[in-house]
Design an enzyme around this catalytic site. Sequence first.
Site, PDB file in Angstrom:
ATOM      1  N   ASP A 122       0.839  -1.275  -0.121  1.00 27.94           N
ATOM      2  CA  ASP A 122       0.189  -0.059   0.068  1.00 27.94           C
ATOM      3  C   ASP A 122       0.959   1.284   0.121  1.00 27.94           C
ATOM      4  OD1 ASP A 122      -1.587   2.129   0.636  1.00 27.94           O
ATOM      5  OD2 ASP A 122      -2.684   1.073   2.004  1.00 27.94           O
TER       6      ASP A 122
ATOM      7  N   ASN B 182      -6.225  14.519  -9.161  1.00 24.78           N
ATOM      8  CA  ASN B 182      -7.425  15.240  -9.930  1.00 24.78           C
ATOM      9  C   ASN B 182      -7.003  16.669 -10.535  1.00 24.78           C
ATOM     10  OD1 ASN B 182     -10.055  16.589 -10.663  1.00 24.78           O
ATOM     11  ND2 ASN B 182     -10.612  14.538 -10.138  1.00 24.78           N
TER      12      ASN B 182
ATOM     13  N   ASP C   6      -5.585   8.409  -5.055  1.00 25.56           N
ATOM     14  CA  ASP C   6      -5.755   9.882  -4.574  1.00 25.56           C
ATOM     15  C   ASP C   6      -6.743   9.670  -3.430  1.00 25.56           C
ATOM     16  OD1 ASP C   6      -5.460  12.685  -4.843  1.00 25.56           O
ATOM     17  OD2 ASP C   6      -7.334  12.687  -5.824  1.00 25.56           O
TER      18      ASP C   6
ATOM     19  N   TYR D 214      -7.683   6.313 -14.914  1.00 25.84           N
ATOM     20  CA  TYR D 214      -7.463   7.096 -16.260  1.00 25.84           C
ATOM     21  C   TYR D 214      -7.220   6.322 -17.603  1.00 25.84           C
ATOM     22  CZ  TYR D 214      -6.569  11.252 -13.528  1.00 25.84           C
ATOM     23  OH  TYR D 214      -6.745  12.423 -12.713  1.00 25.84           O
TER      24      TYR D 214
END
Length: 345
Positions: A9, A23, A33, A121
């Site tokens: 992680d 973003n 994010d 994305y």
Amino acid sequence: MPFQIIRNDITKVKTDAIVNTANPKVVVGPGVDDAIYNAAGRDWLLSERAKIGDLDIGEVAITPAGNLYAKYIIHESGPVWIDGNHKEVVILKSCYRKCLNLALKYNCESIAFPLLASGAYGFPKDVALRIAIDAFRTFLSEHEIDIYLVLYDSESIKLSETMFDGVKSFVNSRYSVMPMACSPMPILTDYDLLEDAAIGAAAEESQVFRSVESSKSLDDYIDQFENQEVLSFGEYLQQLINKKGLTNKEVYFESNLSKQYFSKIINNKLANPSKEKLLCIAVALKLNIDETKDFLLHAGYAISPYSKIDLVFEYYIENGIYDVYEISFALEDMGIEGGLWPELI
């Protein structure tokens, strides 16, 4: 190693900087994010992000890291995948370079990336991985920094389903399961090799005395043998590098070894360098398979049919594919977790 792939992680990785797929607007996006905001302190980080303002596609910025183990968060506004014909690849490569340059500007010695643009994305994972590796290799050829590519799960590293068919077929045809009653062959030390050489030389000398008249005394022959130069492994390696017309930097870079670790090998300050790392050096030197076996023998090793790692290296060397990154991916694909760096899982 300057570049390492780890499964973890990213919010738990202890590096000077971590990269966030931000973003473009001052809002929290999904995936990485969201995880980074929650770990760093959501409201605090959002206020830091507001100081930056909107980020155009392809731009990066830096903030403190809040409650994370890192010192800094580098926020990267990456491209969305359309079809590969809208400069997506060029922009993403530029994002990696800008993140790395920003890390150096802030005196970071280590940086961790997620696989940028491979989630929401939309970049195909194999394309995204190739872009990342290419960007890292280019940067590391000119700068020294520890780069970690942090993958959350094994699916993140999957490439083409058929990419490793050749190596799988080769390994399956050569691989042997060691019988339970058998023990692994002992690893020879430099002392063992020298002792064997001495025994062999003594046998040859004995044959000479039995077969022909000699004007030399036994003491003369012993003196001749004792005065022969015996190279340390580091000296042998240095001679091999020089013979190949390479520099030490080129070799440790292509081996994906740190300068410090490589220096210990060259200067004989490492008692037992691992066989996997020596195989990486063989790849960097572009040795053929016979040269590789001889190289390993000088360190007391041999390619074993009981080791899938050894056989994968043998396949790539025999086929003239000298790329330690691809070899590591092949090992991962064959179920060897961590590839060449299992200690980092």
